[in-house]
Scaffold this motif. Structure first.
Motif, PDB file in Angstrom:
ATOM      1  N   THR A   1       0.821  -1.211   0.000  1.00  0.00           N
ATOM      2  CA  THR A   1       0.000   0.000   0.000  1.00  0.00           C
ATOM      3  C   THR A   1       0.852   1.257   0.000  1.00  0.00           C
ATOM      4  O   THR A   1       0.362   2.335  -0.285  1.00  0.00           O
ATOM      5  CB  THR A   1      -0.917   0.039   1.234  1.00  0.00           C
ATOM      6  N   LYS A   2       2.118   1.126   0.303  1.00  0.00           N
ATOM      7  CA  LYS A   2       2.976   2.304   0.367  1.00  0.00           C
ATOM      8  C   LYS A   2       3.547   2.615  -1.011  1.00  0.00           C
ATOM      9  O   LYS A   2       3.782   1.733  -1.822  1.00  0.00           O
ATOM     10  CB  LYS A   2       4.137   2.071   1.337  1.00  0.00           C
ATOM     11  N   SER A   3       3.783   3.893  -1.261  1.00  0.00           N
ATOM     12  CA  SER A   3       4.461   4.285  -2.483  1.00  0.00           C
ATOM     13  C   SER A   3       5.913   3.850  -2.403  1.00  0.00           C
ATOM     14  O   SER A   3       6.455   3.579  -1.335  1.00  0.00           O
ATOM     15  CB  SER A   3       4.395   5.798  -2.668  1.00  0.00           C
ATOM     16  N   VAL A   4       6.566   3.772  -3.568  1.00  0.00           N
ATOM     17  CA  VAL A   4       7.980   3.426  -3.597  1.00  0.00           C
ATOM     18  C   VAL A   4       8.791   4.407  -2.773  1.00  0.00           C
ATOM     19  O   VAL A   4       9.678   4.031  -2.016  1.00  0.00           O
ATOM     20  CB  VAL A   4       8.481   3.398  -5.061  1.00  0.00           C
ATOM     21  N   ASP A   5       8.473   5.698  -2.897  1.00  0.00           N
ATOM     22  CA  ASP A   5       9.220   6.693  -2.135  1.00  0.00           C
ATOM     23  C   ASP A   5       9.056   6.486  -0.645  1.00  0.00           C
ATOM     24  O   ASP A   5      10.005   6.612   0.118  1.00  0.00           O
ATOM     25  CB  ASP A   5       8.751   8.109  -2.499  1.00  0.00           C
TER      26      ASP A   5
ATOM     27  N   SER B   1       2.610  11.591   1.710  1.00  0.00           N
ATOM     28  CA  SER B   1       3.241  12.345   0.634  1.00  0.00           C
ATOM     29  C   SER B   1       2.283  12.457  -0.555  1.00  0.00           C
ATOM     30  O   SER B   1       1.356  11.650  -0.691  1.00  0.00           O
ATOM     31  CB  SER B   1       4.547  11.671   0.205  1.00  0.00           C
ATOM     32  N   PRO B   2       2.456  13.442  -1.433  1.00  0.00           N
ATOM     33  CA  PRO B   2       1.558  13.611  -2.583  1.00  0.00           C
ATOM     34  C   PRO B   2       1.516  12.357  -3.460  1.00  0.00           C
ATOM     35  O   PRO B   2       2.533  11.728  -3.720  1.00  0.00           O
ATOM     36  CB  PRO B   2       2.190  14.791  -3.344  1.00  0.00           C
ATOM     37  N   TYR B   3       0.309  11.998  -3.896  1.00  0.00           N
ATOM     38  CA  TYR B   3       0.099  10.854  -4.795  1.00  0.00           C
ATOM     39  C   TYR B   3       0.702   9.564  -4.239  1.00  0.00           C
ATOM     40  O   TYR B   3       1.279   8.766  -4.973  1.00  0.00           O
ATOM     41  CB  TYR B   3       0.680  11.145  -6.177  1.00  0.00           C
ATOM     42  N   ARG B   4       0.530   9.352  -2.975  1.00  0.00           N
ATOM     43  CA  ARG B   4       1.155   8.184  -2.336  1.00  0.00           C
ATOM     44  C   ARG B   4       0.752   6.869  -2.985  1.00  0.00           C
ATOM     45  O   ARG B   4       1.554   5.940  -3.078  1.00  0.00           O
ATOM     46  CB  ARG B   4       0.782   8.165  -0.857  1.00  0.00           C
ATOM     47  N   ASP B   5      -0.500   6.748  -3.441  1.00  0.00           N
ATOM     48  CA  ASP B   5      -1.003   5.478  -3.957  1.00  0.00           C
ATOM     49  C   ASP B   5      -0.761   5.303  -5.453  1.00  0.00           C
ATOM     50  O   ASP B   5      -1.272   4.353  -6.047  1.00  0.00           O
ATOM     51  CB  ASP B   5      -2.502   5.355  -3.662  1.00  0.00           C
TER      52      ASP B   5
ATOM     53  N   ALA C   1       2.019   4.991  -8.717  1.00  0.00           N
ATOM     54  CA  ALA C   1       3.400   4.599  -9.011  1.00  0.00           C
ATOM     55  C   ALA C   1       4.261   5.821  -9.318  1.00  0.00           C
ATOM     56  O   ALA C   1       3.777   6.828  -9.843  1.00  0.00           O
ATOM     57  CB  ALA C   1       3.417   3.635 -10.196  1.00  0.00           C
ATOM     58  N   SER C   2       5.551   5.713  -9.022  1.00  0.00           N
ATOM     59  CA  SER C   2       6.450   6.855  -9.159  1.00  0.00           C
ATOM     60  C   SER C   2       6.517   7.397 -10.579  1.00  0.00           C
ATOM     61  O   SER C   2       6.566   8.609 -10.792  1.00  0.00           O
ATOM     62  CB  SER C   2       7.856   6.472  -8.696  1.00  0.00           C
ATOM     63  N   ASP C   3       6.520   6.501 -11.592  1.00  0.00           N
ATOM     64  CA  ASP C   3       6.601   6.992 -12.964  1.00  0.00           C
ATOM     65  C   ASP C   3       5.351   7.763 -13.353  1.00  0.00           C
ATOM     66  O   ASP C   3       5.403   8.729 -14.116  1.00  0.00           O
ATOM     67  CB  ASP C   3       6.873   5.856 -13.949  1.00  0.00           C
ATOM     68  N   GLU C   4       4.189   7.372 -12.812  1.00  0.00           N
ATOM     69  CA  GLU C   4       2.956   8.103 -13.085  1.00  0.00           C
ATOM     70  C   GLU C   4       2.959   9.458 -12.368  1.00  0.00           C
ATOM     71  O   GLU C   4       2.469  10.455 -12.900  1.00  0.00           O
ATOM     72  CB  GLU C   4       1.747   7.276 -12.630  1.00  0.00           C
ATOM     73  N   VAL C   5       3.516   9.495 -11.167  1.00  0.00           N
ATOM     74  CA  VAL C   5       3.648  10.773 -10.452  1.00  0.00           C
ATOM     75  C   VAL C   5       4.525  11.723 -11.256  1.00  0.00           C
ATOM     76  O   VAL C   5       4.210  12.908 -11.402  1.00  0.00           O
ATOM     77  CB  VAL C   5       4.252  10.552  -9.048  1.00  0.00           C
ATOM     78  N   GLU C   6       5.611  11.206 -11.798  1.00  0.00           N
ATOM     79  CA  GLU C   6       6.486  12.032 -12.634  1.00  0.00           C
ATOM     80  C   GLU C   6       5.716  12.600 -13.822  1.00  0.00           C
ATOM     81  O   GLU C   6       5.870  13.779 -14.172  1.00  0.00           O
ATOM     82  CB  GLU C   6       7.669  11.198 -13.107  1.00  0.00           C
ATOM     83  N   ARG C   7       4.877  11.762 -14.446  1.00  0.00           N
ATOM     84  CA  ARG C   7       4.099  12.221 -15.594  1.00  0.00           C
ATOM     85  C   ARG C   7       3.110  13.309 -15.186  1.00  0.00           C
ATOM     86  O   ARG C   7       2.959  14.330 -15.873  1.00  0.00           O
ATOM     87  CB  ARG C   7       3.335  11.041 -16.219  1.00  0.00           C
TER      88      ARG C   7
END
Length: 303
Positions: free
Chosen positions: A71-75, A274-278, A280-286
């Motif tokens: 459930t945690k983001s990669v970050d 953290s923002p957009y925790r749920d 994936a990191s690549d989608e947050v980057e997008r």
């Protein structure tokens, strides 16, 4: 027992994940049979990185802890990674382990202070220089209510006052409810700390709740300047995805990138995540890149 690990990220890999694995030393691994030490070799290649990059300089021993919390983001996983090995395997431990990061190990020693010492190994000289730069930053700014006090800079490292209430991220995760006036106070205080750094020609380069400590009055103190930029020097640290202002990965940290990370830190102070925790990191980057483009278009129109 020693475990050999090779992390190879291909084609459309999330480069921020690769960078975080390298910069933070701790990497989230699947369950392994309690191997106390591991060696990491990272190779990144593919369409996002021209000609590929091999981080052979980071082939080193490092402690790790496994995570199975999907459930945690990669970050969050990287940021929450806690060493579970005895650091005596790696160095002459002097106290109780508090944390470890890019440059060194922080321990609570018998006199009640925190001691930050460099990681041993082939890059130890670089880590010593980073800690010396951190001492220079403390000396330049001087004692301030938004900084942890530097008490000494002996040969073995950096002696700082110990904050018994820990870091802001851990505190946020441990409480189900926090008064709004306390969150507002934190927002002002973290912003004050960042402004203080910038006025002294320091770019922090890794602003986040984990690098914000709480004193006995629950006032904030910003920490960890070993990877920072001083007077335009090259930083040795960088923001994780949810604190990273969209830009080419080679572009340096600036006042603007620190302010973006500050915004994400204040967001986490209010929402305890953290923002957009749920996502994936690549989608947050997008998403961040999309928002950045929209802001630019709003500010500049069709020029």
């Amino acid at each position: 027992m020693e475990l050999q690990i090779q992390l190879k990220l291909e084609a459309n890999c999330d480069f921020h994940l690769a960078r975080d694995c390298i910069l933070r030393v701790f990497v989230v691994l699947p369950a392994v049979n309690d191997a106390p030490l591991a060696q990491l070799e990272v190779q990144v290649s593919g369409s996002k990185i021209q000609n590929g990059v091999r981080f052979s300089a980071w082939e080193k021993r490092f402690p790790f802890q496994t995570h199975n919390e999907q459930t945690k983001s990669v970050d969050d996983q990287l940021d929450d990674a806690r060493p579970k090995v005895d650091y005596k395997f790696m160095r002459n431990a002097q106290g109780e382990l508090i944390s470890g990061g890019v440059t060194g190990i922080v321990e609570l020693i018998e006199n009640g202070t925190a001691l930050k010492t460099p990681y041993p190994g082939p890059e130890m000289d670089l880590h010593i220089r980073d800690i010396a730069k951190e001492a220079d930053i403390y000396h330049r700014i001087g004692p301030h209510k938004r900084l942890a006090r530097m008490l000494d800079h002996p040969d073995e490292g950096l002696v700082l006052e110990f904050m018994r209430n820990g870091d802001l991220k851990t505190y946020l995760q441990s409480k189900s409810s926090i008064p709004i006036d306390l969150k507002v106070k934190w927002a002002y205080q973290v912003a004050e700390a960042v402004d203080l750094l910038h006025k002294n020609d320091v770019i922090h380069c890794d602003i986040k709740p984990r690098n914000t400590l709480l004193d006995t009055c629950f006032d904030t103190k910003i920490i960890d300047f070993s990877g920072s930029s001083l007077d335009g020097s090259r930083p040795t640290s960088g923001e994780s995805t949810r604190f990273f202002l969209p830009r080419h990965w080679k572009d340096p940290s600036t006042v603007a990138t620190d302010l973006f990370a500050l915004g994400s830190t204040i967001y986490e102070a209010f929402y305890a995540t953290s923002p957009y925790r749920d996502i994936a990191s690549d989608e947050v980057e997008r998403l961040y890149n999309k928002m950045s483009s929209l802001v630019y278009q709003t500010n500049h129109g069709d020029r």
